[in-house]
Design a protein around this motif. Structure first.
Motif, PDB file in Angstrom:
ATOM      1  N   ARG A  64       0.818  -1.131   0.101  1.00 47.17           N
ATOM      2  CA  ARG A  64       0.050   0.122   0.012  1.00 47.17           C
ATOM      3  C   ARG A  64       0.862   1.306   0.193  1.00 47.17           C
ATOM      4  O   ARG A  64       0.229   2.290  -0.057  1.00 47.17           O
ATOM      5  N   SER A 100      -5.782  -1.973  -0.865  1.00 50.22           N
ATOM      6  CA  SER A 100      -5.647  -2.554   0.287  1.00 50.22           C
ATOM      7  C   SER A 100      -6.422  -1.455   1.298  1.00 50.22           C
ATOM      8  O   SER A 100      -6.756  -0.366   0.917  1.00 50.22           O
ATOM      9  N   ASN A 101      -7.058  -2.060   2.518  1.00 47.52           N
ATOM     10  CA  ASN A 101      -7.612  -1.232   3.142  1.00 47.52           C
ATOM     11  C   ASN A 101      -6.815  -0.150   3.802  1.00 47.52           C
ATOM     12  O   ASN A 101      -5.614  -0.122   4.237  1.00 47.52           O
ATOM     13  N   GLY A 102      -7.495   1.010   4.344  1.00 50.47           N
ATOM     14  CA  GLY A 102      -6.573   2.041   4.978  1.00 50.47           C
ATOM     15  C   GLY A 102      -6.478   3.357   4.322  1.00 50.47           C
ATOM     16  O   GLY A 102      -7.097   4.445   4.921  1.00 50.47           O
ATOM     17  N   GLN A 154      -6.909   1.884  -5.203  1.00 49.10           N
ATOM     18  CA  GLN A 154      -6.632   1.347  -4.222  1.00 49.10           C
ATOM     19  C   GLN A 154      -6.440  -0.224  -4.038  1.00 49.10           C
ATOM     20  O   GLN A 154      -7.334  -0.827  -4.394  1.00 49.10           O
ATOM     21  N   CYS A 167      -8.126   4.954   2.289  1.00 47.22           N
ATOM     22  CA  CYS A 167      -9.214   5.522   1.568  1.00 47.22           C
ATOM     23  C   CYS A 167      -9.369   7.056   1.463  1.00 47.22           C
ATOM     24  O   CYS A 167      -9.482   7.631   0.579  1.00 47.22           O
ATOM     25  N   GLY A 203      -6.635   5.499   7.443  1.00 45.82           N
ATOM     26  CA  GLY A 203      -8.006   6.194   7.662  1.00 45.82           C
ATOM     27  C   GLY A 203      -8.257   7.253   8.566  1.00 45.82           C
ATOM     28  O   GLY A 203      -7.260   7.613   9.036  1.00 45.82           O
TER      29      GLY A 203
END
Length: 209
Positions: free
Chosen positions: A19, A48-50, A46, A52, A126
């Motif tokens: 990321r 991966s999570n995080g 994007q 955003c 985030g």
């Protein structure tokens, strides 16, 4: 890779992991007030999570034409994205800092800019948003939101109760998610005597779960 994309790739990342580098996708975008031919704009994807909020802010500025990525670049390190956002934030507010505004106004702006720039890297993981359910712009203001304000970007959400659902709308009112969660927990622990009216609890529970 092109010279520009090589320069991007050589920038130091924020840490380790996939990321820390964003893939760039070229899209066609029709900007308002321009010609009838859509522009080709590179935006971030994007994986991966995080990150955003970081990606959302950067892509809005790319689509507005405030920022741009080198043609042909396939990826960009997150560290470069953070640096570009910080540079744009300073450039956007430079006129105010050099204006005839009072020194107290300028001092407040400098303080807010320093806070915002220090917060930009944290957008990789985030942000916590405590929403209200009666308005798309209904959020409890926190320090992290000053980045959105100084960039001139609205933060909106989709967790809005249907006004035709009168019972649930009345139960929620203008309370935040955290307030409602606390009321429910208090009511459950106290046998139904929480901060919200006892008849509201079923509507509140169904709306936030």
């Amino acid at each position: 890779m092109t010279d520009e994309s090589s320069a991007f790739a050589s920038a130091s990342p924020l840490g380790g992991g996939e990321r820390d580098v964003f893939t760039i996708k070229q899209v066609k975008y029709m900007r308002s007030g321009t010609s009838q031919t859509p522009d080709t704009v590179g935006i971030l994807l994007q994986a991966s999570n995080g990150p955003c909020p970081l990606i959302a802010l950067f892509n809005i500025l790319l689509l507005r034409g405030n920022l741009s990525l080198p043609a042909g670049a396939g990826e960009v390190p997150a560290s470069r994205v953070v640096a570009m956002l910080a540079e744009y934030l300073l450039d956007k507010n430079e006129a105010m800092l050099n204006s005839a505004a009072s020194e107290s106004v300028k001092a407040d702006l400098r303080y807010n800019l320093a806070d915002a720039i220090s917060l930009i890297p944290t957008l990789m993981t985030g942000i916590d948003v405590n929403v209200r359910f009666n308005d798309i712009r209904g959020v409890e203001y926190t320090q992290a939101l000053c980045v959105f304000d100084l960039l001139g970007i609205d933060l909106v959400h989709g967790w809005v109760v249907d006004p035709q659902d009168v019972e649930t709308a009345r139960a929620l009112g203008d309370r935040t998610y955290n307030e409602l969660a606390y009321n429910i927990i208090t009511a459950l622990e106290g046998g139904g005597h929480g901060g919200a009216a006892e008849g509201d609890h079923a509507g509140v529970r169904s709306a936030i779960t």
